[in-house]
Design a protein around this motif. Sequence first.
Motif, PDB file in Angstrom:
ATOM      1  N   UNK A 449       0.679  12.535 -11.093  1.00 61.55           N
ATOM      2  CA  UNK A 449       1.563  11.846 -10.418  1.00 61.55           C
ATOM      3  C   UNK A 449       2.504  10.635 -11.611  1.00 61.55           C
ATOM      4  N   UNK A 450       3.728  11.325 -11.391  1.00 59.40           N
ATOM      5  CA  UNK A 450       4.504  10.638 -12.725  1.00 59.40           C
ATOM      6  C   UNK A 450       5.095   9.503 -12.321  1.00 59.40           C
ATOM      7  N   UNK A 451       5.533   8.431 -12.629  1.00 58.14           N
ATOM      8  CA  UNK A 451       6.045   6.953 -12.257  1.00 58.14           C
ATOM      9  C   UNK A 451       6.928   6.367 -13.180  1.00 58.14           C
ATOM     10  N   UNK A 452       8.659   5.949 -12.801  1.00 57.83           N
ATOM     11  CA  UNK A 452       9.382   5.183 -13.365  1.00 57.83           C
ATOM     12  C   UNK A 452       9.643   3.728 -12.948  1.00 57.83           C
ATOM     13  N   UNK A 453      10.019   3.047 -13.943  1.00 54.28           N
ATOM     14  CA  UNK A 453       9.682   1.586 -13.546  1.00 54.28           C
ATOM     15  C   UNK A 453      11.507   0.944 -14.445  1.00 54.28           C
ATOM     16  N   UNK A 454      11.034   0.003 -13.582  1.00 54.81           N
ATOM     17  CA  UNK A 454      13.367  -0.566 -14.364  1.00 54.81           C
ATOM     18  C   UNK A 454      12.877  -1.460 -15.567  1.00 54.81           C
ATOM     19  N   UNK A 455      11.780  -2.181 -15.996  1.00 50.34           N
ATOM     20  CA  UNK A 455      11.430  -2.880 -16.970  1.00 50.34           C
ATOM     21  C   UNK A 455       9.713  -2.802 -17.105  1.00 50.34           C
ATOM     22  N   UNK A 503      18.223   1.901 -14.782  1.00 52.60           N
ATOM     23  CA  UNK A 503      17.555   3.478 -13.996  1.00 52.60           C
ATOM     24  C   UNK A 503      16.740   4.247 -14.715  1.00 52.60           C
ATOM     25  N   UNK A 504      15.712   4.208 -14.249  1.00 45.69           N
ATOM     26  CA  UNK A 504      14.289   4.829 -15.199  1.00 45.69           C
ATOM     27  C   UNK A 504      13.828   3.881 -16.126  1.00 45.69           C
ATOM     28  N   UNK A 505      13.901   3.283 -16.412  1.00 50.11           N
ATOM     29  CA  UNK A 505      13.679   2.087 -17.867  1.00 50.11           C
ATOM     30  C   UNK A 505      12.104   3.486 -18.658  1.00 50.11           C
ATOM     31  N   UNK A 506      11.907   3.507 -17.721  1.00 51.01           N
ATOM     32  CA  UNK A 506      10.386   3.547 -18.264  1.00 51.01           C
ATOM     33  C   UNK A 506       9.530   4.370 -17.379  1.00 51.01           C
ATOM     34  N   UNK A 507       8.587   5.608 -17.676  1.00 49.67           N
ATOM     35  CA  UNK A 507       7.849   6.342 -18.040  1.00 49.67           C
ATOM     36  C   UNK A 507       6.187   6.369 -17.848  1.00 49.67           C
TER      37      UNK A 507
END
Length: 524
Positions: A449-455, A503-507
């Motif tokens: 499960x790959x997840x991205x975040x704003x910060x 968008x997609x700052x971190x993963x």
Amino acid sequence: MRPSSSYTCQRCLQALRNPRAVPQGRILATRQALGQRTISTGQLNGSRLNGNGQTGIRPLRGITNKRTASSLGSQGQSVKNEPLEFRSPAGLASAPAPKTEERPLLLPNNLFHSFSNSPSPEIRRRAAFMKQNAFCPHPDHRQTRLPMNPDDPEARKSSQGGLAPAHVKFECPDCGIPVSCSEEHWADDYEAHLEICDTLREVNEDDHDLRSGRFFPEFEYPGDQIEEAMVNMTNWDTFLFSREFKAINDERSLRQATRLLTYPVTIGSVLHELSPYSIKKEGRLTVEGLKSLSALRYSLHPPRTGGGPDIKGLKPTPPPMRIFILGARAESSLPREVWVQLTHLFPRVAFHLIFIGPESMANRDAEFPLPERTPTNPYGAIVEDRLTNSLKISTFVEYYHTLHNAGHFYPYDPYFDCFMLFHPGLGHPASSHEWQETIPQLLETKVPILVTGYTQYDMERDIDWVKKTVGGEMDMLMEPGENRFRSLRWDLNDMDPQDVSCGNYGVWAFRGKRYETTRKDSEQ
């Protein structure tokens, strides 16, 4: 110096000399096609350069524009395509030309405008929305909500005393965005505003650039390339160069291009065998992550089958790689040419992208009306299977846990399946309840499960919520950190102008915990 008439064909010259001899629509089209190159022959007036070196167009004889000559401006002001009136030498006015759609045409050096005075109606409506919903961040006001993180400007306000909350009205002259309720509060809190003022101005110019009417060569994407030309995924520059994109020499164009490409390239950068994320120091990949990604890469980079065009050369083909994109919003409405770029990174594999979420068809009703739910299509899936020979896209306007409980996608294979969550807000107070039932089901599949975040804070909050929800039933595959292929363009929250993110700052990545079983030798 006036340009010669040799630059224009005789048909256009005749149309401009004698307006009554041809339809008015053709004259207007000819006028627009010529742009700033105005012909100077006979009864035609030429063009001249103003003090700034820009072309100032003078009206043709016999033609009067409803707008005054001063509206063209000497500072490169935007010019709208308004109808022209054609008058005969006797002064009798004919019928006005057909009305054309008004669209601002902004020059590259004239992209900065305050939101309220923007030549774009859409941005002016956006400014009105901000003034009705966003609150002044000055610390003299009371809090309007609980702070989301320690760096939230709302944390500077008092929860009880102070002035009543006030909506933003004053637009900063440096960034052109409503940021304060008055000029006094803006000046008093100017030091705090300076931290994001340059970023807000960049957002302002990028938004006007999208509506400038210019041609966007950065949105033209390359096709297949030979497999021997390896893709370099160190950063955006090396990726675009090795994938043979057209050269992007402007930072603003690069920001516009990465805003769309960040979605497919983020997935590809994690799954590709040349991924910049490794198990080495600061590679952020864990041992369990290497196991899961090795299984996916085994399917994504298969050896050559040796098949041929005849009957004897037929070889069985593996099933397509399924990527489930949960909570799909903006990514489901991306141009399909953008998602095709994912298939170019893995030329020997077919992909099946599955968008799932109640907002996966937002603002697309005119494009794809939702089909009726029938026994053959119980969840009203919208299938796009004519994109390329290696890409198929399905969209489900439904929650994932409903489809999971029905066994719609069963069985799951860690060699051919992967989940992707773009900015899911797992730990956000406003959206965590929607994932309460879904996350345990995702862990049951044992699929990455790959997840991205704003910060960084957003990602750490999501991880803490997942650990609190499922306990120790998760394995971390990739530690949270900055995404090499995040969007280089900043986005503005209209409800809070102080909230700027990309968008997609971190993963990061996780999956359900897998237990190793051992076999105990039976006693003899």
